[in-house]
Motif scaffolding. Structure first.
Motif, PDB file in Angstrom:
ATOM      1  N   THR A   2       0.831  -1.198   0.000  1.00 11.29           N
ATOM      2  CA  THR A   2       0.000   0.000   0.000  1.00 11.29           C
ATOM      3  C   THR A   2       0.869   1.254   0.000  1.00 11.29           C
ATOM      4  O   THR A   2       2.071   1.200   0.227  1.00 11.29           O
ATOM      5  CB  THR A   2      -0.916   0.022   1.232  1.00 11.29           C
ATOM      6  N   LEU A   3       0.246   2.358  -0.247  1.00 12.23           N
ATOM      7  CA  LEU A   3       0.969   3.622  -0.287  1.00 12.23           C
ATOM      8  C   LEU A   3       1.195   4.227   1.092  1.00 12.23           C
ATOM      9  O   LEU A   3       2.069   5.087   1.242  1.00 12.23           O
ATOM     10  CB  LEU A   3       0.196   4.629  -1.144  1.00 12.23           C
ATOM     11  N   LEU A   4       0.455   3.798   2.073  1.00 13.32           N
ATOM     12  CA  LEU A   4       0.589   4.393   3.403  1.00 13.32           C
ATOM     13  C   LEU A   4       1.994   4.271   3.973  1.00 13.32           C
ATOM     14  O   LEU A   4       2.525   5.259   4.490  1.00 13.32           O
ATOM     15  CB  LEU A   4      -0.436   3.799   4.365  1.00 13.32           C
ATOM     16  N   PRO A   5       2.647   3.104   3.929  1.00 11.74           N
ATOM     17  CA  PRO A   5       4.020   3.040   4.455  1.00 11.74           C
ATOM     18  C   PRO A   5       4.971   3.975   3.715  1.00 11.74           C
ATOM     19  O   PRO A   5       5.840   4.588   4.337  1.00 11.74           O
ATOM     20  CB  PRO A   5       4.425   1.585   4.264  1.00 11.74           C
ATOM     21  N   ILE A   7       4.196   6.828   2.272  1.00 13.12           N
ATOM     22  CA  ILE A   7       3.882   8.191   2.687  1.00 13.12           C
ATOM     23  C   ILE A   7       4.440   8.461   4.079  1.00 13.12           C
ATOM     24  O   ILE A   7       5.052   9.508   4.323  1.00 13.12           O
ATOM     25  CB  ILE A   7       2.358   8.426   2.631  1.00 13.12           C
ATOM     26  N   PHE A   8       4.253   7.505   4.996  1.00 15.56           N
ATOM     27  CA  PHE A   8       4.772   7.685   6.352  1.00 15.56           C
ATOM     28  C   PHE A   8       6.290   7.760   6.359  1.00 15.56           C
ATOM     29  O   PHE A   8       6.879   8.544   7.109  1.00 15.56           O
ATOM     30  CB  PHE A   8       4.281   6.580   7.279  1.00 15.56           C
ATOM     31  N   ASN A   9       6.955   6.957   5.535  1.00 10.25           N
ATOM     32  CA  ASN A   9       8.417   7.014   5.452  1.00 10.25           C
ATOM     33  C   ASN A   9       8.872   8.366   4.913  1.00 10.25           C
ATOM     34  O   ASN A   9       9.867   8.922   5.390  1.00 10.25           O
ATOM     35  CB  ASN A   9       8.959   5.883   4.573  1.00 10.25           C
ATOM     36  N   ASP A  12       8.409  10.933   7.651  1.00  7.00           N
ATOM     37  CA  ASP A  12       9.433  10.737   8.668  1.00  7.00           C
ATOM     38  C   ASP A  12      10.779  11.287   8.199  1.00  7.00           C
ATOM     39  O   ASP A  12      11.478  11.963   8.964  1.00  7.00           O
ATOM     40  CB  ASP A  12       9.553   9.248   9.000  1.00  7.00           C
TER      41      ASP A  12
END
Length: 66
Positions: A2-5, A7-9, A12
């Motif tokens: 998914t794209l969420l990891p 985006i979170f990376n 961060d």
């Protein structure tokens, strides 16, 4: 995946780079005598060139690494 990891990376990495930049700016604003007392910048390493600094920032490396 998914794209969420991703985006979170990215978020961060951006927040760490911003914090690193703020710390470096604060350290450079101190008087030279205080910078020397605390060992800023590390005099055992040669200074980074602007190209190395830009590459370091784009790669997300820690401050002090060229």
């Amino acid at each position: 995946m998914t794209l969420l990891p991703l985006i979170f990376n990215a978020i961060d990495a951006i927040s760490k780079a911003r914090a690193r930049h703020q710390t470096e700016r604060i350290m450079r604003s101190l008087p030279l005598e205080i910078q020397k007392d605390i060992g800023w910048p590390n005099t055992s390493e040669p200074p980074c060139t602007p190209v190395q600094i830009a590459a370091r920032n784009s790669l997300g490396l820690r401050a002090g690494q060229c």
